[in-house]
Design an enzyme around this catalytic site. Structure first.
Site, PDB file in Angstrom:
ATOM      1  N   ARG A  89       4.960  -6.903  -2.296  1.00 48.51           N
ATOM      2  CA  ARG A  89       3.925  -6.077  -3.254  1.00 48.51           C
ATOM      3  C   ARG A  89       2.702  -6.934  -3.171  1.00 48.51           C
ATOM      4  NH1 ARG A  89       3.432  -1.308  -4.379  1.00 48.51           N
ATOM      5  NH2 ARG A  89       5.227  -1.057  -5.705  1.00 48.51           N
TER       6      ARG A  89
ATOM      7  N   ARG B 197       7.609  -1.757   7.307  1.00 52.45           N
ATOM      8  CA  ARG B 197       7.231  -2.714   6.060  1.00 52.45           C
ATOM      9  C   ARG B 197       8.590  -3.399   5.564  1.00 52.45           C
ATOM     10  NH1 ARG B 197       5.268   0.090   0.517  1.00 52.45           N
ATOM     11  NH2 ARG B 197       7.207   1.620   0.294  1.00 52.45           N
TER      12      ARG B 197
ATOM     13  N   HIS C  40      -1.821  -1.872   4.903  1.00 47.09           N
ATOM     14  CA  HIS C  40      -1.846  -1.282   3.552  1.00 47.09           C
ATOM     15  C   HIS C  40      -2.306  -2.827   2.738  1.00 47.09           C
ATOM     16  CE1 HIS C  40      -0.627  -0.005  -0.284  1.00 47.09           C
ATOM     17  NE2 HIS C  40      -0.115   1.008   0.215  1.00 47.09           N
TER      18      HIS C  40
ATOM     19  N   ASP D 109      -6.403   6.999  -6.061  1.00 48.49           N
ATOM     20  CA  ASP D 109      -5.604   6.979  -5.022  1.00 48.49           C
ATOM     21  C   ASP D 109      -5.967   7.978  -4.024  1.00 48.49           C
ATOM     22  OD1 ASP D 109      -3.218   6.764  -3.303  1.00 48.49           O
ATOM     23  OD2 ASP D 109      -1.676   7.247  -4.761  1.00 48.49           O
TER      24      ASP D 109
ATOM     25  N   GLU E 141      -7.121   0.087   2.418  1.00 44.67           N
ATOM     26  CA  GLU E 141      -6.197   0.197   3.604  1.00 44.67           C
ATOM     27  C   GLU E 141      -6.947   1.087   4.857  1.00 44.67           C
ATOM     28  OE1 GLU E 141      -2.844   2.345   1.890  1.00 44.67           O
ATOM     29  OE2 GLU E 141      -3.421   1.650  -0.022  1.00 44.67           O
TER      30      GLU E 141
HETATM   31  O1  TA6 Z   1      -1.477   3.863  -0.233  1.00 43.01           O
HETATM   32  C1  TA6 Z   1      -1.672   4.247  -1.611  1.00 43.01           C
HETATM   33  C2  TA6 Z   1      -0.026   4.468  -1.991  1.00 43.01           C
HETATM   34  O2  TA6 Z   1       0.486   5.247  -1.190  1.00 43.01           O
HETATM   35  C3  TA6 Z   1       0.035   5.003  -3.489  1.00 43.01           C
HETATM   36  O3  TA6 Z   1       0.007   6.360  -3.505  1.00 43.01           O
HETATM   37  C4  TA6 Z   1       1.126   4.065  -4.047  1.00 43.01           C
HETATM   38  O4  TA6 Z   1       1.624   4.241  -4.968  1.00 43.01           O
HETATM   39  C5  TA6 Z   1       1.058   2.815  -3.143  1.00 43.01           C
HETATM   40  O5  TA6 Z   1       0.656   3.314  -1.814  1.00 43.01           O
HETATM   41  C6  TA6 Z   1       2.042   1.931  -3.125  1.00 43.01           C
HETATM   42  O6  TA6 Z   1       3.328   2.364  -2.605  1.00 43.01           O
HETATM   43  P1  TA6 Z   1       4.812   1.713  -2.786  1.00 43.01           P
HETATM   44  O7  TA6 Z   1       5.740   2.556  -1.938  1.00 43.01           O
HETATM   45  O8  TA6 Z   1       4.397   0.358  -2.154  1.00 43.01           O
HETATM   46  O9  TA6 Z   1       4.845   1.534  -4.350  1.00 43.01           O
END
Ligand code: TA6
Length: 246
Positions: free
Chosen positions: A22, A44, A115, A160, A219
């Protein structure tokens, strides 16, 4: 730069093999968002191979990492591929180059995204600019397409959005510290801007309830229309983050 972390990593990130970190810059491939594959694809959560590292006399550091198809990837995505990630870390900049090669006998479609989690001092005093006039897909409003009216995107609730076919320069200004980051991209058409704000932060088990105040994801990549790669073809996308102090 100047002793300040520019990228964000959650204090609660799990660091387990099956979960994305994260923070930092998770590499999203071959699917962005939900879909037939696990959310945001497998790159990832895969172990990459470190192919080479180098340090120049001026202090620049570089590395090349690789991920190829394996029984695990073929089980969820039936194509042979090679990803290479070049990383260059300089005094005031980080440059990432991602290459995707189709090693299969059939073409395949893919998304590919950096990301990026950027650290900020106070999300209420942050502006993202460079996206005025661009069409975005609002994930919080059933993927409705809207046109960005504002010169600066500011944060007072969850955001988002996928900005589609954007200009290649986007700025993040952190007004609290006077620091900014210039994000420059090549061959990566789209930009996602994400902050989970209060309620979504509470739902994320690997993210502190208050941490939304100190991060924003900006991103870069292919998130909207998938790119189709023919057998033997290589795609390359690049993003450079440069620190500025105002
Ligand atoms: O890039 C934005 C996103 O797709 C959001 O919708 C979001 O919740 C986030 O990425 C994180 O996703 P994750 O699967 O890492 O919790």
């Amino acid at each position: 730069k100047q002793g300040a972390d520019r990228f964000f990593v959650s204090k609660l990130s799990h660091f387990t093999p099956s979960e994305a970190i994260r923070g930092g810059i998770p590499i999203i491939f071959p699917q962005f968002g939900p879909g037939p594959l696990p959310k945001h694809g497998f790159a990832r959560v895969s172990e990459w191979e470190l192919l080479q590292t180098a340090r120049r006399e001026n202090g620049d550091v570089s590395a090349v990492l690789q991920l190829q198809d394996s029984p695990a990837t073929l089980a969820v995505w039936p194509y042979r591929f090679q990803l290479q990630l070049q990383v260059l870390l300089q005094d005031d900049a980080l440059t990432l180059v991602l290459q995707v090669k189709n090693n299969d006998t059939r073409e395949f479609p893919f998304h590919a995204v950096f990301h990026t989690y950027l650290r900020v001092a106070d999300i209420r005093r942050v502006a993202v600019s460079g996206l005025q006039g661009v069409t975005y897909i609002d994930s919080l409003r059933e993927d409705k397409r809207e046109k960005e009216e504002h010169a600066e995107i500011r944060f007072a609730q969850e955001v988002d959005r996928i900005y589609v076919q954007t200009p290649d320069q986007v700025w993040l200004v952190d007004e609290e510290t006077g620091r900014s980051i210039l994000i420059e991209k090549e061959n990566m058409p789209d930009v996602t801007v994400w902050n989970p704000w209060v309620e979504k932060s509470k739902r994320l088990t690997d993210f502190g309830d208050e941490e939304y105040q100190r991060m924003v994801c900006v991103e870069t990549g292919i998130m909207d229309t998938m790119r189709v790669l023919r057998p033997g073809e290589v795609w390359q996308g690049k993003t450079r983050f440069t620190c500025r102090q105002s």
